[in-house]
Write a protein that holds these residues in place. Structure first.
Motif: not given
Length: 804
Positions: A10-13, A631-633, A15-17
């Motif tokens: 997933q793109p969000g995961y 990533l909201p936060a 980017v978070k990583s």
């Protein structure tokens, strides 16, 4: 979908990583940069406390009679007292003190630091009237001399008769011997725009040293009206005979020469260095007459003793290829200082018969020595050498300075070498303590049971002219006192930095010379002397009761070029076998001292920029992720870290940068100066300059590790009073500073646009914007005439014509 592989894709995961990895990387970089800050704070506290314990609280004050009497008793450390009654001893001490004191005052009068009234007042009242002296330099010198007599580490010299012979070795390549007449009237445009002739060097020197110029006029008028006219005429006649001119022209030339000497004594010239070094002979003469006061000794005997105790040797590498104007300046040196010795390298062609054989090279090299008694060749205007030793091959293997020094060692005398650069000066009152300094090799501190191979001393930076000169002088003041004091003890990680250290000659010859001379690898040639000495089980100590003057770079480009040379030299030094052997043999404490005093400083500058770039880029990426809803936060999470770093931590970093200077000034000048002087430097823009310097240092270090190619660069030692055109500034600093500065400003300005709810405190705008603004505008801010409209229009014209 509960499939873990699908979740990881997933793109969000992803980017978070990525942001998490960047966060940990930035945290590690900040930690590495932070360790240098805590080292600096710890070093400041230790070195400041040691300075207070050693020297006490510093201030310019009226010395009390009891303190003056105690200083006179300290005279026994300079000249041994005779075994006589107490009353006779006190009378002898006062007589010797009056002789030395009058010589010091007369020397300052000849240096144009005192006028006639001040000279007469100080002769009668002594140290009690020091604060009333108009010249700040004279007050500083007398105050340091008075305080140094109370230094507990000042050893008993045993007198000049017992002291070993010392050779002062001065390497010279292309530095000015005397300031040329053309430089005194107008700029030659060598480093500036050719059309910029608004400021003459002589006009600047007269305006800046106005009191000393007035004293010079008073002194020369007094000398010519009294006993000096005959000497002036005889000197003019010698000049007329040597240069083939009439007496009237020689008199004009002699007057011009006196003005050139006055100006040269206020610039970084070889004449200033030799004039200060030769004061050692005057001091030794005074000490010898004091020690031999009970017996009548002729002047010829004193001169013979001086020849056995002191030798000033100039390694004038380019003498064989100098122009007639330069040779005439060398003749001025030999005329003013008859005992001066000059070593140089002579290159001749081999005979045709020998050249036909492959075993013989085409050129032959000789190390030669001349002095004032050598015959002058009227055709070439060169002296015929007294000694001429053939060298086994090409002597210049490195960048020149180390080879020049090592080729001259063969002509040195005595067991001690003092290393002096061609931009230093000496003081008579400090030369009176030279026998005490030489005594360090006999009865000095024995670290780990061995005598020192290198004894280091402090420097006074006399080139604090203008804001940039003051910035460089303040940095060198901290390095020459607090830093080296702490490196010598308790870290035992001080090495050799070229000047004005004294070296054990036998130890230096055993390790191959006073410097290493491999081209590129030994770019910082001086430090290898101390490294080799430590590897051989010898020690290096530092003393603060003796000082010499030292000049530094005063222009924006010359200061930065100097640090570029240091950073590249340090990068190459870390790859040498000496650095490797120290790394595997030193204990942890000494190893950390070696690291932070050398490579750690430059690595810290590099990581400080990396941490800044990492934090601001994280703020920008977090704002984009939160603004786009990926990533909201993310934005505010990164903002918390940025607010912390650019809040109290950044304030602590700035305070730690000023803390060493304040600690030094408490000891040197007092509490009020330790507060006001750093604040004045900050208001003058020192933060912007040192941020820009830090980036250049870090960039050049990483560039050297990545691509190599380190080579010696001449930094220039002139005044920074002429403007640099913008096209040259852009070429020099676009890649290391201008482009990164634009990126950092983009990160800060675009982050709130991407995420309007981003919670950034005002401190991040104050501290965070300071760095990119300094990288972008420091070259213009510290460029002379930067706010003149005509200069700005000229820069714009050159800029638009340059890309075309």
């Amino acid at each position: 979908n509960d499939n873990p592989a699908h979740t990881y894709a997933q793109p969000g995961y992803m980017v978070k990583s990525m942001l998490s990895c960047m966060l940990w990387t930035v945290g590690g970089t900040v930690y590495v940069a932070d360790t240098w800050m805590w080292y600096q704070i710890t070093m400041t506290l230790w070195g400041g406390a040691a300075g207070l314990a050693m020297h006490g609280y510093g201030r310019m004050r009226f010395w009390r009679n009891t303190e003056v009497q105690q200083m006179q008793k300290s005279l026994a450390k300079l000249i041994p007292q005779e075994d006589i009654s107490k009353s006779s001893a006190e009378k002898s001490i006062k007589q010797r003190w009056s002789v030395l004191w009058e010589a010091v005052i007369e020397d300052m009068f000849e240096d144009d630091l005192l006028n006639g009234d001040e000279c007469r007042e100080l002769r009668t009242s002594g140290l009690s009237k020091i604060p009333l002296v108009h010249s700040a330099e004279a007050r500083r010198r007398l105050h340091f001399f008075a305080r140094s007599l109370f230094d507990p580490r000042l050893p008993h010299s045993g007198g000049p008769l017992r002291s070993p012979c010392v050779t002062v070795l001065i390497p010279h390549f292309k530095e000015n011997v005397l300031l040329p007449s053309t430089e005194l009237t107008h700029d030659d445009g060598s480093e500036t725009d050719q059309s910029d002739h608004r400021t003459s060097l002589m006009g600047f020197l007269i305006s800046y040293f106005n009191d000393e110029w007035s004293n010079f006029i008073e002194r020369t008028t007094y000398t010519s009206c009294n006993h000096g006219s005959r000497e002036s005429v005889s000197a003019a006649m010698r000049m007329a005979k040597s240069q083939g001119m009439d007496l009237e022209g020689a008199c004009r030339s002699y007057s011009s020469l006196q003005m050139r000497k006055w100006a040269s004594m206020r610039q970084q010239t070889l004449y200033r260095t030799i004039a200060g070094t030769m004061k050692n002979e005057k001091a030794l003469s005074l000490l010898l007459r004091g020690q031999l006061s009970s017996s009548s000794v002729s002047d010829s005997r004193i001169q013979a003793l001086l020849a056995c105790k002191h030798c000033c040797l100039v390694a004038l590498q380019q003498y064989d290829v100098m122009s007639r104007e330069q040779l005439a300046e060398v003749e001025v040196l030999l005329m003013d200082f008859p005992t001066l010795k000059i070593a140089y390298i002579e290159v001749t062609e081999c005979d045709k018969k020998k050249r036909s054989s492959n075993s013989h090279p085409a050129m032959r090299f000789f190390s030669c020595l001349i002095d004032s008694s050598c015959e002058l060749d009227p055709v070439t205007n060169k002296r015929k050498p007294r000694f001429r030793l053939e060298l086994p091959g090409t002597p210049i293997l490195g960048d020149g300075k180390a080879d020049n020094q090592n080729c001259a060692i063969v002509f040195s005398r005595g067991s001690v070498l003092q290393m002096i650069d061609a931009n230093q000066e000496g003081y008579l009152e400090e030369s009176l303590k030279i026998c005490c300094a030489l005594r360090e090799f006999e009865v000095g501190e024995r670290v780990f049971g061995t005598r020192p191979a290198v004894v280091g001393f402090r420097e006074h930076i006399f080139s604090g002219l203008g804001s940039l000169g003051e910035f460089a002088a303040s940095s060198e003041l901290v390095f020459g006192t607090l830093v080296q004091r702490t490196m010598a003890y308790p870290l035992y990680s001080r090495y050799h930095y070229g000047h004005p250290d004294m070296l054990d000659k036998s130890a230096m010859i055993a390790q191959g010379g006073v410097s290493k001379a491999t081209k590129g690898l030994n770019l910082s040639e001086d430090v290898f002397t101390g490294m080799a000495a430590v590897l051989r089980g010898q020690t290096v100590v530092h003393r603060e009761y003796y000082q010499v003057g030292k000049g530094r770079d005063m222009g924006f480009l010359s200061i930065l070029n100097f640090f570029v040379k240091l950073s590249k030299g340090t990068a190459r030094m870390t790859t040498t076998r000496q650095a490797h052997r120290l790394g595997v043999r030193l204990g942890l404490g000494r190893l950390l001292g070696f690291y932070y005093a050398h490579a750690g400083y430059y690595v810290g500058q590099l990581h400080w920029y990396h941490s800044t770039y990492g934090v601001l880029s994280l703020v920008f990426l977090g704002a984009i992720c939160e603004g786009t809803g990926l990533l909201p936060a993310a934005g505010n999470s990164v903002a918390v870290m940025a607010n912390l770093i650019y809040g109290p931590l950044f304030g602590l970093f700035l305070a730690s940068s000023l803390l060493p200077l304040s600690a030094v000034l408490i000891v040197e000048r007092g509490l009020l100066a330790s507060i006001l002087y750093p604040l004045r430097l900050v208001l003058s823009g020192s933060a912007s300059f040192f941020i820009f310097q830090s980036r250049c240092v870090g960039y050049q270090l990483s560039d050297e590790y990545a691509f190599g190619g380190a080579s010696y660069m001449a930094t220039g030692r002139g005044l920074g009073i002429h403007r640099q055109s913008f096209d040259k500034t852009f070429v020099a600093f676009a890649v290391p500073c201008f482009y990164p500065g634009l990126e950092l400003i983009g990160f800060l300005l675009l982050a709130p646009s991407a995420c309007p709810s981003l919670a950034l405190r005002p401190t991040i705008w104050a501290f965070g914007m300071l760095i990119p603004l300094s990288l972008l505008f420091s070259p213009s801010l510290f460029n002379p005439h930067c706010f003149e409209v005509s200069a700005i229009l000229t820069d714009m014209r050159l800029w638009f014509s340059w890309p075309a």
